[in-house]
Every structure is written in C-alpha cells, then in structure tokens.
Design a protein around this motif. Sequence first.
Motif, PDB file in Angstrom:
ATOM      1  N   VAL A   1      46.073  91.330  13.144  1.00 14.16           N
ATOM      2  CA  VAL A   1      45.254  90.322  12.364  1.00 14.16           C
ATOM      3  C   VAL A   1      43.548  91.299  12.950  1.00 14.16           C
ATOM      4  N   LEU A   2      43.729  90.396  14.690  1.00 16.12           N
ATOM      5  CA  LEU A   2      42.263  91.085  15.241  1.00 16.12           C
ATOM      6  C   LEU A   2      42.181  92.478  15.208  1.00 16.12           C
ATOM      7  N   VAL A   3      43.605  93.299  15.250  1.00 19.28           N
ATOM      8  CA  VAL A   3      44.057  94.499  15.433  1.00 19.28           C
ATOM      9  C   VAL A   3      43.009  94.842  14.048  1.00 19.28           C
ATOM     10  N   GLN A   4      44.007  94.322  13.109  1.00 18.40           N
ATOM     11  CA  GLN A   4      43.197  95.341  11.997  1.00 18.40           C
ATOM     12  C   GLN A   4      42.156  94.948  11.192  1.00 18.40           C
ATOM     13  N   LEU A   5      41.450  93.927  12.057  1.00 20.72           N
ATOM     14  CA  LEU A   5      40.183  93.617  11.113  1.00 20.72           C
ATOM     15  C   LEU A   5      38.954  94.045  11.977  1.00 20.72           C
ATOM     16  N   ALA A   6      39.425  94.886  13.379  1.00 20.72           N
ATOM     17  CA  ALA A   6      38.099  95.456  13.840  1.00 20.72           C
ATOM     18  C   ALA A   6      38.085  96.340  13.160  1.00 20.72           C
ATOM     19  N   GLY A   7      39.930  97.028  12.909  1.00 22.19           N
ATOM     20  CA  GLY A   7      39.247  98.226  11.948  1.00 22.19           C
ATOM     21  C   GLY A   7      38.186  98.516  11.161  1.00 22.19           C
ATOM     22  N   VAL A   8      38.659  97.460  10.128  1.00 22.11           N
ATOM     23  CA  VAL A   8      38.220  96.259   8.696  1.00 22.11           C
ATOM     24  C   VAL A   8      36.116  96.519   9.111  1.00 22.11           C
ATOM     25  N   ILE A   9      35.690  96.526  10.053  1.00 23.90           N
ATOM     26  CA  ILE A   9      34.310  95.797  10.599  1.00 23.90           C
ATOM     27  C   ILE A   9      33.966  97.462  10.895  1.00 23.90           C
ATOM     28  N   THR A  10      34.714  97.920  11.388  1.00 22.87           N
ATOM     29  CA  THR A  10      34.447  99.095  12.032  1.00 22.87           C
ATOM     30  C   THR A  10      33.725 100.269  11.084  1.00 22.87           C
ATOM     31  N   LYS A  11      34.591 100.290  10.645  1.00 20.92           N
ATOM     32  CA  LYS A  11      34.518 101.448   9.028  1.00 20.92           C
ATOM     33  C   LYS A  11      33.610 100.750   8.308  1.00 20.92           C
ATOM     34  N   SER A  12      33.285  99.534   8.411  1.00 18.85           N
ATOM     35  CA  SER A  12      31.464  99.159   7.787  1.00 18.85           C
ATOM     36  C   SER A  12      30.611  99.229   7.937  1.00 18.85           C
ATOM     37  N   LEU A  13      30.602  99.610   8.832  1.00 20.05           N
ATOM     38  CA  LEU A  13      29.093 100.355   9.869  1.00 20.05           C
ATOM     39  C   LEU A  13      28.618 101.016   9.673  1.00 20.05           C
ATOM     40  N   ARG A  14      27.247 100.935   9.734  1.00 18.33           N
ATOM     41  CA  ARG A  14      26.568 102.627   9.753  1.00 18.33           C
ATOM     42  C   ARG A  14      25.806 102.694  10.895  1.00 18.33           C
ATOM     43  N   GLY A  15      26.047 104.374  10.940  1.00 21.00           N
ATOM     44  CA  GLY A  15      25.784 105.095  11.884  1.00 21.00           C
ATOM     45  C   GLY A  15      25.597 104.452  13.245  1.00 21.00           C
ATOM     46  N   ASP A  16      23.911 103.729  13.938  1.00 22.98           N
ATOM     47  CA  ASP A  16      23.431 103.302  14.592  1.00 22.98           C
ATOM     48  C   ASP A  16      24.400 101.635  14.943  1.00 22.98           C
ATOM     49  N   ASP A  17      24.727 100.894  14.188  1.00 20.25           N
ATOM     50  CA  ASP A  17      25.510  99.735  14.070  1.00 20.25           C
ATOM     51  C   ASP A  17      26.810  99.465  15.846  1.00 20.25           C
ATOM     52  N   LEU A  18      26.323  98.126  16.202  1.00 22.71           N
ATOM     53  CA  LEU A  18      27.878  98.087  17.247  1.00 22.71           C
ATOM     54  C   LEU A  18      28.297  97.043  17.047  1.00 22.71           C
ATOM     55  N   ALA A  19      29.564  97.222  17.249  1.00 26.72           N
ATOM     56  CA  ALA A  19      29.932  95.732  17.248  1.00 26.72           C
ATOM     57  C   ALA A  19      31.335  95.757  18.570  1.00 26.72           C
ATOM     58  N   TYR A  20      31.003  94.100  18.637  1.00 26.03           N
ATOM     59  CA  TYR A  20      31.719  93.384  19.832  1.00 26.03           C
ATOM     60  C   TYR A  20      32.674  92.686  19.091  1.00 26.03           C
ATOM     61  N   ARG A  21      34.464  92.374  20.309  1.00 29.07           N
ATOM     62  CA  ARG A  21      34.559  91.380  19.891  1.00 29.07           C
ATOM     63  C   ARG A  21      33.438  89.941  21.165  1.00 29.07           C
ATOM     64  N   PHE A  22      33.376  88.734  20.205  1.00 25.59           N
ATOM     65  CA  PHE A  22      32.355  88.233  20.934  1.00 25.59           C
ATOM     66  C   PHE A  22      33.351  87.635  22.178  1.00 25.59           C
ATOM     67  N   GLY A  23      34.967  86.954  21.737  1.00 23.95           N
ATOM     68  CA  GLY A  23      35.878  86.159  22.206  1.00 23.95           C
ATOM     69  C   GLY A  23      36.914  85.924  21.252  1.00 23.95           C
TER      70      GLY A  23
ATOM     71  N   GLN B   1      18.980  93.918   5.046  1.00 23.10           N
ATOM     72  CA  GLN B   1      19.971  95.231   4.704  1.00 23.10           C
ATOM     73  C   GLN B   1      20.556  94.618   5.687  1.00 23.10           C
ATOM     74  N   ALA B   2      20.460  93.482   6.762  1.00 19.17           N
ATOM     75  CA  ALA B   2      21.565  92.856   7.467  1.00 19.17           C
ATOM     76  C   ALA B   2      22.353  92.660   6.517  1.00 19.17           C
ATOM     77  N   ILE B   3      21.935  91.704   5.571  1.00 21.74           N
ATOM     78  CA  ILE B   3      23.178  90.558   4.496  1.00 21.74           C
ATOM     79  C   ILE B   3      23.787  90.969   4.102  1.00 21.74           C
ATOM     80  N   LYS B   4      23.132  92.821   3.584  1.00 22.60           N
ATOM     81  CA  LYS B   4      24.161  93.862   2.545  1.00 22.60           C
ATOM     82  C   LYS B   4      25.428  94.261   3.456  1.00 22.60           C
ATOM     83  N   VAL B   5      25.548  94.413   4.943  1.00 20.34           N
ATOM     84  CA  VAL B   5      26.092  94.506   5.997  1.00 20.34           C
ATOM     85  C   VAL B   5      27.083  93.756   5.522  1.00 20.34           C
ATOM     86  N   ALA B   6      26.809  92.320   6.116  1.00 19.26           N
ATOM     87  CA  ALA B   6      27.526  91.420   5.956  1.00 19.26           C
ATOM     88  C   ALA B   6      28.687  91.131   4.986  1.00 19.26           C
TER      89      ALA B   6
END
Length: 497
Positions: free
Chosen positions: A389-411, A426-431
């Motif tokens: 699930v964590l791996v699948q969720l990471a894929g969903v997050i990555t596909k939802s971001l814009r070009g300069d956005d950075l995604a991290y697994r915090f823990g 704009q951040a609210i729209k991304v979220a």
Amino acid sequence: MEGLFLTAAFVFVAFIANTFRFYANGYINRLIFVMSTVLLVLLEQWFATPSHTSWLLLFAIAATVVSFHFSGGMIAAALSSWYLWITTGAMEPSVYAAYFLFAGSVYAIRYYVRKIRQQRDRWLEILTFNSKQLNVTKDVSQAMQETFNTKRLLETILTSMTAGHGLGYNRAMIFLLSEDGNSLKGIMATGPVRAEEGFKIWEDITANRYGLTDLIDKKEAEKSDQQLNEIVQDMTIPLQEKSFLRDVMESGYPLLIKEADTHDGLMMRFYHTLGLKEFVVIPLLHQGVKSGVVIIDNLVNQKPLNMHDVDIITPLATQAAIALQQASQYESVERMALKDGLTNLYNQRAFQQSLSDDFCARPFSIILLDIDFFKNYNDTNGHMLGNEVLVQLAGVITKSLRGDDLAYRFGGEEFVILLPHTPRDQAIKVAERIRKRVEETAFPKGELQPEGKLTVSLGVAESDGTADPFDTVEFADQALYEAKESGKNRVAVKVGM
C-alpha cells in the motif's frame, strides 16, 4: 698620441656599430658586428702597426664564424688570406692554412658550446614543463579530494588544460557518454569561440596573475566561456553514425587531427560551428571503462599539435576519467542515502536537507499526509500488504505533483510534500487532488478499512520565506492533526503564520 687616437677610433666605431645594431634585425646585426670588427682591424693597420694585421685578422675570422657559421668562417679565412697577400705582397701558405684551421676550430668550439647550450635549454624546458605538469596534477588531485561535485571537477580539469597556469592549450571541451551508451553529450567547455576573444582573456589572466583556483572561481562568478558552453552543451553526438568520435570511443585510442576531413560530416560540423581545424581527441578511459572524450585545440595562437601533446593530455584525461567515475559513484551512493528504500521517494534525511536549501528562503508551502487507520490495516492484513500500500500510495502522490514539487516519505505512513514558490491556495488544490485520487484508487484489501476504502488526511501550511522552515513543518503537522480530529479523509489548513 697614435695610441690615444686609435683608442678613440675604437670607441667611436663600437658606439656607431651598436647604435645601428639596436635598430636592425638579426641578420643585419650580425653583419654590422662582422664589418665593425673588420673596420677595427683596418684602423689598427692604418694608424698603428701594420705588422699586427696578420693575427688581428683572426678576430675578423672569429667574428664571422660566430655570426655566419662554418661557411661564413671559410669565406672570411679566404678573404683574410687574399687581403694579407695583397697588403704584404708575400705568399705565406702556412699563415693561410692557419686561417682556415682557425676558422674550423672556432666553428667546432662554437658548435660544441651551442650543442651544450641547446641541450641545457632543452632540459630546462623539459624540467619547467614537468614542473608545470606536476603542479597541474597536484591541483587536480587536490580538487578531486575536496569535492565530488561533478561540475566543479569538470571545471578544474578543463581549466588545468587551458590558460597559462595550466598546460596552455587554447580550448578544451568535454563530451560524456550517455547512460545507454548510444551518444555523447556536450557537458562543458572552456575557452573562446573566436580568436580575438582569447587574446582579451589572456591579457586579463596575465595582468591579474590568476592561479588555477582563482580561474575556476572567476569562471563561476562571471559565467565566462558561456557562449562556448552553450554551443557545446547543445551538442548530442549519436554514436550509431560513422564519425571520428565514434572511432575514438570504439578504439579507446587518442586521435590527432591535423586537418578537417571534408568527408566526415561531424568533423565539418565542428569546423563550421567552432572553427575546429587541428585538434586532439582523447578518450576518458579508466580500467577499460569509457566515460567520454576531451577535445583540445589552439584556436588563438595556432600552435601546431603533435603526438607529444597527446602524451601530455592523456594522463590528465585518465585522471579526469577516474574523477568522473568516483563522482558518479559518490552521487549514486548519495542518491541512495537520500532515497527511501521501499517507496523510492526522498527520505527524512533528504527532507531535512531540503529545508536548509535556498528555496526555503523564498515563499513555499508544505503538505503533510498520513494514511487513515493504517494501524488497523496492518493489524488486519499484515505488514507485507501494508508495504504494498505504501508503494502504491507513493505512486499516486508522485503522479499528482507538479514539475518542481518534491515528495518525501517522512516515516511510517506519513509523507511530506514541499511546493516551492507556491501560495497556500494552490497548495490546497494539490492536496485536494491527492486526497481525491487516493480515495478513488483501489488498494488491496482497502474495502476492509473502517470507511470501506483506504483514505488519507492532509495538513497544509504556507511560509513567506522569512520564518523558520521547521516552524512551517510544525504548522502543517497541526493542520494534519485537525484533519484527523475532524473526521479524516480531508484537507486542513493552518493559517495566521
């Protein structure tokens, strides 16, 4: 009285001769030297003792040998013999033979001394150049030890090949092999596009006495060589096509080009674009691994290149190959150290590093994301499925971001997203886009969750670039807590910072 007059005459002749020599070229200089010596012999004969003429002519012969070598000495010996015969009226074969023997002896001594001097100068030149090579190697080695930054290493290597402080070539260009090995990509170059620009650069270097490190820092500060860099960096050379670069990459041997081959399309492209006529191509090769090529030429001073130049550049090219391989390995390890092993997103260490980067000194927004009821999911389905699930969720997050956005697994099940130059709305729209896509995604055993599907809660906070970025993280965490407390599967915002 005669002695005083003769001395004055000698001084006068010497003054006049040296005055003319100051303004004359080399050949005229030598001629004046010989003629003034002859004139002094004649003056001595006319105003002093004619009996001295026979041995004073030896000075004229010696001066001629020194100035015009063996042939000049033989002619001087013949003319001296003729002059002595005319002035004395006596035939003296032994004296004439002595003149020729003297001329030959002076030439032999001159030749020997000249050979010793040439050998000394040659050794001095070799020692001077070897010293310069050692200094360049030392500077490059020191740069390799100080940094694994590829850009800095390339600048050090290229600068060491050019400029007076380095090996003195006019231009150097580096092309690196692509990851798939099918092409060479222009990475960096140093030097002028046109010869007249090179003269200006040299004048500046000479006037300021820049060292290697000074030149590198100057290039970084002023973005010099920008035009040449832009041209080279715009070049991608496919290796499927026949060309001189393909030959070098296949053979692994250096190539010396004395004249552009009109039948080689790539070579003509370099000729028309960069004025590349006579140049050397050296492969970047270490332990059989080819990483690219370096090209050097002398566009400005047009100094001819030969195989000696190949021998000079090759060790530095090998050093460059070692440095690039080390930098690549370091960057690979560094990337691995900054990546989460499960999701392949950046990890918490990378997140901490990003908060210290320059972009956090400018406005940005942050999103904290947490999976709802994830402990229940793991308890029900097991941690192995939880990891999926964590791996699948990471894929969903990555596909939802814009070009300069950075995604991290915090823990654990918590994720962080940094949005540079992004206001809160704009951040609210991304979220919200991420929340909705997670809600619509079919996760394994998601229907066993309390809400009948797997969902996430998100907290958003904004920074104007003046506050401590870690305070912004704390605000986003408070917003996430609000989203959890108010029903989950929603976006909350912390305002009023």
